[in-house]
Design an enzyme around this catalytic site. Structure first.
Site, PDB file in Angstrom:
ATOM      1  N   GLN A  87     -73.114  38.151  -4.434  1.00 36.23           N
ATOM      2  CA  GLN A  87     -73.753  38.338  -3.120  1.00 36.23           C
ATOM      3  C   GLN A  87     -72.871  39.157  -2.175  1.00 36.23           C
ATOM      4  O   GLN A  87     -73.283  40.172  -1.629  1.00 36.23           O
ATOM      5  CB  GLN A  87     -74.005  36.975  -2.469  1.00 36.23           C
ATOM      6  CG  GLN A  87     -74.858  36.032  -3.277  1.00 36.23           C
ATOM      7  CD  GLN A  87     -75.219  34.794  -2.483  1.00 36.23           C
ATOM      8  OE1 GLN A  87     -76.228  34.775  -1.788  1.00 36.23           O
ATOM      9  NE2 GLN A  87     -74.411  33.755  -2.562  1.00 36.23           N
ATOM     10  N   LEU A  88     -71.633  38.726  -1.991  1.00 34.90           N
ATOM     11  CA  LEU A  88     -70.776  39.359  -0.983  1.00 34.90           C
ATOM     12  C   LEU A  88     -70.195  40.696  -1.454  1.00 34.90           C
ATOM     13  O   LEU A  88     -70.158  41.662  -0.691  1.00 34.90           O
ATOM     14  CB  LEU A  88     -69.642  38.397  -0.600  1.00 34.90           C
ATOM     15  CG  LEU A  88     -68.700  38.906   0.478  1.00 34.90           C
ATOM     16  CD1 LEU A  88     -69.453  39.216   1.774  1.00 34.90           C
ATOM     17  CD2 LEU A  88     -67.585  37.902   0.756  1.00 34.90           C
ATOM     18  N   ASP A 140     -61.776  41.556 -15.986  1.00 34.27           N
ATOM     19  CA  ASP A 140     -61.830  40.093 -16.027  1.00 34.27           C
ATOM     20  C   ASP A 140     -60.564  39.605 -15.318  1.00 34.27           C
ATOM     21  O   ASP A 140     -59.452  39.822 -15.811  1.00 34.27           O
ATOM     22  CB  ASP A 140     -61.880  39.620 -17.481  1.00 34.27           C
ATOM     23  CG  ASP A 140     -61.924  38.104 -17.586  1.00 34.27           C
ATOM     24  OD1 ASP A 140     -61.614  37.412 -16.586  1.00 34.27           O
ATOM     25  OD2 ASP A 140     -62.250  37.595 -18.677  1.00 34.27           O
ATOM     26  N   THR A 164     -68.345  30.125  -8.502  1.00 32.07           N
ATOM     27  CA  THR A 164     -68.947  29.568  -7.284  1.00 32.07           C
ATOM     28  C   THR A 164     -69.931  28.419  -7.561  1.00 32.07           C
ATOM     29  O   THR A 164     -70.534  27.906  -6.620  1.00 32.07           O
ATOM     30  CB  THR A 164     -69.681  30.670  -6.479  1.00 32.07           C
ATOM     31  OG1 THR A 164     -70.636  31.291  -7.337  1.00 32.07           O
ATOM     32  CG2 THR A 164     -68.714  31.709  -5.957  1.00 32.07           C
ATOM     33  N   TYR A 224     -63.909  22.789  -7.199  1.00 28.01           N
ATOM     34  CA  TYR A 224     -64.067  24.131  -6.634  1.00 28.01           C
ATOM     35  C   TYR A 224     -63.115  24.318  -5.442  1.00 28.01           C
ATOM     36  O   TYR A 224     -62.370  25.298  -5.374  1.00 28.01           O
ATOM     37  CB  TYR A 224     -65.532  24.333  -6.206  1.00 28.01           C
ATOM     38  CG  TYR A 224     -65.768  25.569  -5.370  1.00 28.01           C
ATOM     39  CD1 TYR A 224     -65.779  26.838  -5.950  1.00 28.01           C
ATOM     40  CD2 TYR A 224     -65.997  25.475  -3.989  1.00 28.01           C
ATOM     41  CE1 TYR A 224     -66.002  27.975  -5.179  1.00 28.01           C
ATOM     42  CE2 TYR A 224     -66.219  26.599  -3.215  1.00 28.01           C
ATOM     43  CZ  TYR A 224     -66.221  27.846  -3.816  1.00 28.01           C
ATOM     44  OH  TYR A 224     -66.425  28.969  -3.044  1.00 28.01           O
ATOM     45  N   TRP A 260     -71.647  28.333   3.519  1.00 28.62           N
ATOM     46  CA  TRP A 260     -73.115  28.377   3.465  1.00 28.62           C
ATOM     47  C   TRP A 260     -73.626  29.821   3.336  1.00 28.62           C
ATOM     48  O   TRP A 260     -74.397  30.312   4.170  1.00 28.62           O
ATOM     49  CB  TRP A 260     -73.716  27.741   4.718  1.00 28.62           C
ATOM     50  CG  TRP A 260     -73.448  26.285   4.912  1.00 28.62           C
ATOM     51  CD1 TRP A 260     -72.437  25.539   4.379  1.00 28.62           C
ATOM     52  CD2 TRP A 260     -74.204  25.381   5.728  1.00 28.62           C
ATOM     53  NE1 TRP A 260     -72.521  24.248   4.807  1.00 28.62           N
ATOM     54  CE2 TRP A 260     -73.590  24.114   5.638  1.00 28.62           C
ATOM     55  CE3 TRP A 260     -75.330  25.512   6.527  1.00 28.62           C
ATOM     56  CZ2 TRP A 260     -74.073  23.001   6.315  1.00 28.62           C
ATOM     57  CZ3 TRP A 260     -75.816  24.414   7.209  1.00 28.62           C
ATOM     58  CH2 TRP A 260     -75.197  23.176   7.101  1.00 28.62           C
TER      59      TRP A 260
HETATM   60  N1  LIG Z   1     -71.592  31.062  -2.086  1.00 32.60           N
HETATM   61  C1  LIG Z   1     -71.117  30.300  -1.106  1.00 32.60           C
HETATM   62  O1  LIG Z   1     -71.845  29.490  -0.498  1.00 32.60           O
HETATM   63  C2  LIG Z   1     -69.658  30.438  -0.684  1.00 32.60           C
HETATM   64  C3  LIG Z   1     -69.176  29.599   0.327  1.00 32.60           C
HETATM   65  C4  LIG Z   1     -67.849  29.733   0.732  1.00 32.60           C
HETATM   66  C5  LIG Z   1     -67.048  30.692   0.128  1.00 32.60           C
HETATM   67  N2  LIG Z   1     -67.534  31.478  -0.859  1.00 32.60           N
HETATM   68  C6  LIG Z   1     -66.645  32.462  -1.487  1.00 32.60           C
HETATM   69  O2  LIG Z   1     -67.145  33.750  -1.160  1.00 32.60           O
HETATM   70  C7  LIG Z   1     -66.869  34.662  -2.232  1.00 32.60           C
HETATM   71  C8  LIG Z   1     -68.128  35.401  -2.595  1.00 32.60           C
HETATM   72  O3  LIG Z   1     -69.123  34.451  -2.985  1.00 32.60           O
HETATM   73  P1  LIG Z   1     -70.539  34.904  -3.589  1.00 32.60           P
HETATM   74  O4  LIG Z   1     -71.525  33.869  -3.215  1.00 32.60           O
HETATM   75  O5  LIG Z   1     -70.770  36.344  -3.269  1.00 32.60           O
HETATM   76  O6  LIG Z   1     -70.214  34.756  -5.156  1.00 32.60           O
HETATM   77  P2  LIG Z   1     -71.157  35.095  -6.390  1.00 32.60           P
HETATM   78  O7  LIG Z   1     -72.463  35.639  -5.938  1.00 32.60           O
HETATM   79  O8  LIG Z   1     -71.133  33.910  -7.300  1.00 32.60           O
HETATM   80  O9  LIG Z   1     -70.352  36.298  -7.083  1.00 32.60           O
HETATM   81  C9  LIG Z   1     -69.120  36.112  -7.707  1.00 32.60           C
HETATM   82  C10 LIG Z   1     -68.943  37.200  -8.741  1.00 32.60           C
HETATM   83  O10 LIG Z   1     -67.682  37.016  -9.406  1.00 32.60           O
HETATM   84  C11 LIG Z   1     -67.887  37.252 -10.785  1.00 32.60           C
HETATM   85  N3  LIG Z   1     -66.884  36.632 -11.645  1.00 32.60           N
HETATM   86  C12 LIG Z   1     -66.857  35.363 -12.130  1.00 32.60           C
HETATM   87  N4  LIG Z   1     -65.813  35.210 -12.973  1.00 32.60           N
HETATM   88  C13 LIG Z   1     -65.148  36.392 -13.010  1.00 32.60           C
HETATM   89  C14 LIG Z   1     -64.007  36.853 -13.710  1.00 32.60           C
HETATM   90  N5  LIG Z   1     -63.337  36.068 -14.573  1.00 32.60           N
HETATM   91  N6  LIG Z   1     -63.601  38.140 -13.522  1.00 32.60           N
HETATM   92  C15 LIG Z   1     -64.290  38.953 -12.682  1.00 32.60           C
HETATM   93  N7  LIG Z   1     -65.396  38.578 -12.002  1.00 32.60           N
HETATM   94  C16 LIG Z   1     -65.828  37.306 -12.172  1.00 32.60           C
HETATM   95  C17 LIG Z   1     -69.250  36.645 -11.026  1.00 32.60           C
HETATM   96  O11 LIG Z   1     -69.783  37.046 -12.267  1.00 32.60           O
HETATM   97  P3  LIG Z   1     -70.803  36.039 -13.047  1.00 32.60           P
HETATM   98  O12 LIG Z   1     -71.996  35.890 -12.178  1.00 32.60           O
HETATM   99  O13 LIG Z   1     -71.043  36.786 -14.324  1.00 32.60           O
HETATM  100  O14 LIG Z   1     -70.052  34.749 -13.229  1.00 32.60           O
HETATM  101  C18 LIG Z   1     -70.032  37.171  -9.818  1.00 32.60           C
HETATM  102  O15 LIG Z   1     -70.540  38.472 -10.049  1.00 32.60           O
HETATM  103  C19 LIG Z   1     -66.250  33.822  -3.343  1.00 32.60           C
HETATM  104  O16 LIG Z   1     -64.853  33.941  -3.296  1.00 32.60           O
HETATM  105  C20 LIG Z   1     -66.629  32.400  -2.998  1.00 32.60           C
HETATM  106  O17 LIG Z   1     -65.682  31.455  -3.482  1.00 32.60           O
HETATM  107  C21 LIG Z   1     -68.840  31.384  -1.269  1.00 32.60           C
END
Ligand SMILES: NC(=O)c1ccc[n+]([C@@H]2O[C@H](COP(=O)([O-])OP(=O)(O)OC[C@H]3O[C@@H](n4cnc5c(N)ncnc54)[C@H](OP(=O)(O)O)[C@@H]3O)[C@@H](O)[C@H]2O)c1
Length: 295
Positions: free
Chosen positions: A11-12, A36, A62, A128, A153
């Protein structure tokens, strides 16, 4: 500026690339296929070849509940903690800025006071949160030129999120129970990406908290507004007489694998103090998001 973004399929990461493109920065976008992050050699090669001025590290594990499963725990640690350390180490050698996206889950989520960005009372409640905290510590231990931005969120076009889940549930159920004692503020990745790029263009390093504006709400409040706005946009299946949203406590809702914080309030005043423009309200963000979304 040359910027490498991780997690561009998420998403981000997706929205960060778009924002950087708008501002004519040179971008290298990577996801697991190109780099990776758990593979130190791959991280070393990709980062050295790219030689970026900054890394915006959005990749993460996530899936909060799946992270609790015994068979996933090591993988979650590898991605969120070791993967982040792999990047931080190379950033140090390249003298490159690093931005790490983190979460309020590094705290214990108790009480009602908003969490301050420089608070060090870490006490994650779940796997997490613990692994994201280890990622933060790896960044601060290895680097001076870093930003740690905690968000909460999250919703964006490119991935699974609460809004999409609620819209799907609302379509197929006439009653939905939603918790009303977990409090926070949503974050629209499109709006956040603008702030993150503003930030990375400066030397104002440190810890920040960022979500949309518009006040602290519960997941119940959020759901009511999602359905209200969806109905207003002509999706009659979400009107109050079609789908009833019932507020319940976390205890009444029942057990989820991961313990979740009740207090996800994040204090954002440090953004203003450092001259950064705040995000629009979450209500406005939701409106723009629903217009973008095909549902
Ligand atoms: N979502 C929330 O509500 C939330 C809240 C607070 C903080 N955050 C933080 O905000 C950031 C962005 O979140 P988001 O919601 O955009 O995350 P997301 O949509 O889950 O995207 C994360 C990406 O990282 C990739 N990834 C996973 N394992 C990996 C690896 N070993 N090497 C390289 N890439 C890898 C995933 O690929 P796959 O899909 O193939 O696994 C996915 O494309 C993250 O750091 C998260 O912890 C998120």
């Amino acid at each position: 500026m040359k910027v490498l973004v991780t997690g561009v399929k998420g998403q981000l990461g997706h929205d960060c690339v778009n924002e950087l493109t708008k501002r004519n920065h040179e971008i290298i976008g990577v996801d697991i296929e190109e780099m990776d992050i758990t593979d130190a050699a791959s991280v070393d090669k990709v980062l050295r070849d790219a030689a970026p001025d900054a890394v915006i590290h959005c990749a993460a594990w996530t899936a909060v509940d799946a992270a609790e499963d015994e068979e996933n725990r090591e993988k979650v640690r590898l991605v969120n903690a070791v993967g982040t350390e792999n990047i931080a180490r190379v950033c140090r050698e390249l003298n490159c800025k690093m931005m790490y996206i983190s979460t309020d889950y590094v705290f214990d989520g108790q009480g009602t006071e908003p969490w301050q960005p420089d608070c060090k009372d870490y006490k994650p409640l779940n796997v997490y949160g613990a692994t994201k905290l280890d990622g933060e510590l790896a960044v601060s231990r290895n680097l001076d030129k870093y930003y740690i931005v905690r968000i909460a969120w999250v919703f964006g076009k490119n991935g699974k999120n609460f809004i999409k889940t609620m819209l799907n549930l609302g379509k197929n159920h006439d009653t939905i129970r939603v918790v009303n004692d977990q409090i926070g503020t949503p974050t629209y990745t499109y709006d956040l990406a603008r702030l993150l790029v503003d930030m990375v263009e400066t030397e104002k390093y440190g810890y920040y908290h960022a979500t949309n504006e518009g006040g602290y709400i519960s997941w119940y409040d959020f759901t009511k507004e999602i359905f209200r706005q969806a109905a207003e946009l002509g999706h009659k299946e979400y009107t109050e007489d079609r789908v009833h949203v019932i507020p319940v406590t976390t205890e009444e809702y029942g057990v989820s694998k991961a313990v979740r914080p009740v207090n996800s309030r994040l204090d954002k005043s440090k953004l203003t103090e450092n001259g950064f423009e705040l995000l629009p309200t979450w209500q406005d963000a939701l409106h723009r998001y629903l217009l973008e979304l095909e549902f």
